[in-house]
Scaffold this active site. Sequence first.
Site, short mmCIF file in Angstrom:
data_model
loop_
_atom_site.label_atom_id
_atom_site.label_comp_id
_atom_site.label_asym_id
_atom_site.label_seq_id
_atom_site.Cartn_x
_atom_site.Cartn_y
_atom_site.Cartn_z
N ASP A 49 0.95 -1.15 -0.03
CA ASP A 49 -0.15 -0.09 0.03
C ASP A 49 0.73 1.41 0.06
O ASP A 49 0.26 2.44 -0.06
CB ASP A 49 -1.00 -0.03 1.32
CG ASP A 49 -0.41 -0.13 2.46
OD1 ASP A 49 0.76 -0.37 2.44
OD2 ASP A 49 -1.08 -0.09 3.48
N SER A 50 2.40 0.93 -0.02
CA SER A 50 2.89 2.35 -0.18
C SER A 50 2.88 2.87 -1.40
O SER A 50 3.48 3.93 -1.71
CB SER A 50 4.57 1.85 -0.14
OG SER A 50 4.72 0.69 -1.09
N ASP A 104 -0.66 -6.05 0.22
CA ASP A 104 -1.44 -5.64 1.28
C ASP A 104 -2.70 -5.34 1.38
O ASP A 104 -3.34 -4.72 0.51
CB ASP A 104 -0.57 -4.19 1.24
CG ASP A 104 0.70 -4.01 2.06
OD1 ASP A 104 1.02 -4.91 2.75
OD2 ASP A 104 1.40 -3.01 2.14
N LYS A 124 -0.95 -9.44 3.30
CA LYS A 124 -0.18 -8.81 4.43
C LYS A 124 -0.99 -8.03 5.19
O LYS A 124 -1.75 -7.07 4.44
CB LYS A 124 1.03 -8.11 3.98
CG LYS A 124 1.98 -7.74 5.30
CD LYS A 124 3.47 -7.23 4.76
CE LYS A 124 3.38 -5.82 3.94
NZ LYS A 124 2.71 -4.73 4.81
N GLU A 161 -1.30 -5.38 9.03
CA GLU A 161 -0.51 -4.60 9.95
C GLU A 161 -1.34 -5.03 11.35
O GLU A 161 -2.50 -5.01 11.59
CB GLU A 161 -0.34 -3.14 9.90
CG GLU A 161 0.38 -3.00 8.75
CD GLU A 161 0.51 -1.38 8.40
OE1 GLU A 161 0.15 -0.41 9.36
OE2 GLU A 161 0.97 -0.95 7.23
N GLU A 165 9.64 -3.87 10.61
CA GLU A 165 9.94 -2.26 10.06
C GLU A 165 10.59 -1.46 11.03
O GLU A 165 9.85 -1.17 12.22
CB GLU A 165 8.69 -1.75 9.32
CG GLU A 165 9.14 -0.53 8.63
CD GLU A 165 8.30 0.17 7.67
OE1 GLU A 165 8.35 1.15 7.20
OE2 GLU A 165 7.17 -0.62 7.43
#
Length: 246
Positions: free
Chosen positions: A25-26, A64, A94, A96, A163
């Site tokens: 999602d970057s 993501d 993925k 978070e 990270e």
Amino acid sequence: MLTAYDYLFAEAVDRAGADSILVGDSLGMVVQGNSSTLPVTIEEMAYHSRAVSRGASRALVIADLPFLSYQQSREQALLSAGELMKSGCAEAVKLEGGEEMAATVEFLVQRGIPVCGHLGLTPQSVHQFGGFKVQGREQARASQIRNDAIALQQAGACAVVLECIPEQLATALSSELEIPTIGIGAGANCDGQVLVLQDMLGLNDGRTPRFVRNFLPGANSIEEAISRYVAAVRDGSFPSADESYH
């Protein structure tokens, strides 16, 4: 692991020998020009994941789950993950979060969806952290990250991205966990490394994070630069001590 957001770059990353491609999602920052990852939608993630999947004949494609596409309920997470795998052709997703997301991870894994975790500096929580800051330097926070990692492993996560945490903490986690750790700003002792492709090629606005190395100078092509990154990760020469937090 490297990020990619389209067909041609995915093809180059795949040919250069990376084991996995992260459709991050970057893309909200790298592709769309936003100041964070928060505006990215599930439809946008599926679109980019689908393009990347066409260029990846060998590497594992992980996509993501974007902000607020999985936090509301396990059922919402299942629908979003299904969208990324059905429409986006991703092979894993993925998300978070740690202990608070463990039940969701288990719910997805039990339904045949491989899940990669993400701990430390989690970009979707950037406002809660007060910016993009190293996590886990205080003992209480380090202990919480460890508990989160164990919870994700017990829930069935297939790997975890670490990270921007101190190298010593990442080393301890990598030794303790049975699942692979993938570091970004977490030192050289993780089982793997990930970078944003554009950062690795020096295609940023000059604000280069400490953990980034530009592999393009001296390379004859983008693909050669990616191959140099892959080789440096595999032989342990990237990241260096100066590219890690302590």
